[in-house]
Enzyme design. Structure first.
Site, PDB file in Angstrom:
ATOM      1  CG  ASP A   1      -2.178   1.142   1.177  1.00 25.14           C
ATOM      2  OD1 ASP A   1      -2.049   1.948   0.390  1.00 25.14           O
ATOM      3  OD2 ASP A   1      -2.861   1.114   2.126  1.00 25.14           O
TER       4      ASP A   1
ATOM      5  CG  ASP B   1      -3.529   3.779  -3.191  1.00 31.83           C
ATOM      6  OD1 ASP B   1      -4.434   2.954  -3.764  1.00 31.83           O
ATOM      7  OD2 ASP B   1      -3.688   4.488  -2.404  1.00 31.83           O
ATOM      8  CD  GLU B   2      -5.496  -1.024  -1.441  1.00 30.89           C
ATOM      9  OE1 GLU B   2      -5.260  -1.839  -0.434  1.00 30.89           O
ATOM     10  OE2 GLU B   2      -6.688  -0.278  -1.100  1.00 30.89           O
TER      11      GLU B   2
END
Length: 454
Positions: free
Chosen positions: A11, A105-106
């Protein structure tokens, strides 16, 4: 459950805000808030400096300004976020063929498919430390928090334990001991309403939840959520890492830290996303017939709806109107974690609008949004339509070079001249219609033969 800690969750920390701090030296170490900047805007991401003042995602921008008036409030730059995300996802795919992106983003990574000598705790820990270093290198300094465990559920929980820039490996056999002292809200799908229902039943921790029978949980919170809670409270999760599949479509989606419940806010987000999808299609010379809406509910149930037009379109108003119609057919009262709009059935020709244009105020700059507004479809070097200079926008001045919009209003635009590679730069103001001031876009990537974003 696996018998080895072999699922990794990565993350990127405060992703949108971190990209802005990377590219704007004067903002490093200072509060930054990315999202809607108008009166009805909504925070998408807040830097950790802003979070110390109580600013969080999905909070209204008005409340955020009251809590942290000295923060930099930026409207967001999707191109920068997308290119940075692509670099990270490319890195992850280079170490394992099984990568499941959850958002920009993850992502989950299956380490059983990575080139590792074994899956002992020491080995995967060293691997993760090296991976975090490589993330910093490919992103220009962004940090990532990583969790590794025997299931996706535990890996995601582990990545949250030492944020930012942390690493936690959950040793096999310790999953229940780690999980049970935690508050029930750590379990996906347990939002404020469910927390309150469980609290009235005397359930506060995961340990207390695990002691309740499945039938009782179903009675308390419903069949779908009750069954899921019964399993996760016992750390039972056998979901596989599913890599993204190549599709001939263009889509935009956002995952939100706090469940969305305001219907008008959701509609505004869908309008924004439709605009971004249309922009990317136009940039690739494409159109599409099938408009789809993706909604992930509070309990992680994912719903998809689609409608097919009689002829292809790339018009933002058409896509937005159809997406909003699809949203209207769904019951979102329980809360929404993810919203996305996509277009498939791509073609290289366009039919004129099949529906009436959106009302003038739909998608206006002061509409609420929990994601950065879509980039406007001007060409590089052009001034934004109506000389609207959004805060944070990349610009270039014929005399002073590259910079970004510090603020604008009353016919004036203020620019700070700096880039990621320079020290904090000077601030200068210009007339909003100054012919020497232009919007700046990064150079287009080399053609990889793909017709559109996959």
């Amino acid at each position: 459950m696996r018998d080895r800690a072999s699922i990794l969750h990565l993350d990127l920390d405060a992703f949108f805000a971190a990209v802005e701090q990377r590219d704007k030296p004067s903002l490093r170490g200072k509060p930054v808030v990315v999202g809607g900047t108008g009166g009805r805007g909504v925070v998408s991401t807040a830097s950790y400096e802003a979070r110390r003042f109580g600013v969080r995602s999905a909070m209204s921008t008005r409340e955020a300004r009251a809590r942290c008036p000295h923060a930099a409030y930026l409207s967001g730059r999707f191109e920068a976020y997308r290119s940075t995300s692509a670099a990270v996802m490319g890195l992850l795919r280079s170490v394992s063929p099984l990568v499941e992106p959850l958002s920009l983003d993850e992502a989950f990574v299956d380490l059983e498919q990575a080139d590792l000598p074994d899956l002992e705790v020491a080995t995967v820990t060293a691997f993760a430390e090296d991976l975090r270093t490589r993330v910093r290198e490919v992103t220009g300094g962004l940090t990532a928090s990583v969790g590794i465990a025997s299931s996706k559920f535990l890996a995601k929980i582990a990545s949250d334990l030492r944020k930012p820039d942390g690493l936690v490996v959950v040793e096999p056999g310790t999953e229940v001991a780690l999980l049970h002292p935690m508050h029930v809200s750590v379990i996906p799908g347990v939002g404020p309403a469910t927390v309150e229902r469980l609290k009235r039943a005397g359930i506060h921790t995961v340990r207390e939840l695990a002691q309740v029978g499945e039938d009782e949980l179903v009675r308390q919170v419903g069949r779908s959520l009750g069954h899921g809670l019964h399993q996760l409270a016992r750390a039972e999760d056998d979901r596989a890492v599913v890599p993204d599949r190549e599709t001939k479509s263009v889509s935009v989606e956002g995952t939100y830290e706090h469940d969305l419940t305001d219907r008008r806010q959701m509609e505004a987000i869908v309008v924004r996303q439709a605009g971004e999808v249309a922009r990317r299609m136009r940039a690739s010379g494409l159109s599409g017939r099938t408009v789809s809406l993706k909604v992930r509910m509070y309990d992680f149930t994912t719903l998809s709806r689609s409608a097919t037009l009689p002829a292809p379109t790339e018009d933002a108003a058409t896509i937005a109107r159809l997406a909003r119609t699809l949203l209207a057919d769904l019951d979102t009262s329980g809360g929404v974690r993810l919203l996305g709009v996509g277009v498939s059935g791509l073609a290289d020709w366009v039919q004129e609008d099949l529906f009436a244009a959106l009302d003038e105020d739909e998608g206006a700059e002061d509409e609420p949004t929990a994601a950065p507004p879509a980039e406007q479809p001007e060409e590089a070097g052009a001034r934004p339509r109506g000389a609207t200079w959004a805060p944070g926008m990349d610009v270039v001045h014929d005399e002073h070079g590259r910079g970004w919009v510090w603020g604008s209003g009353r016919g004036v635009v203020t620019v700070r001249f700096e880039t990621a590679e320079t020290p904090p730069g000077p601030v200068r103001s210009f007339p909003a219609d100054d012919p020497a001031l232009h919007r700046w876009h990064p150079p287009a990537p080399q053609d990889d033969g793909q017709p559109a974003e996959q």
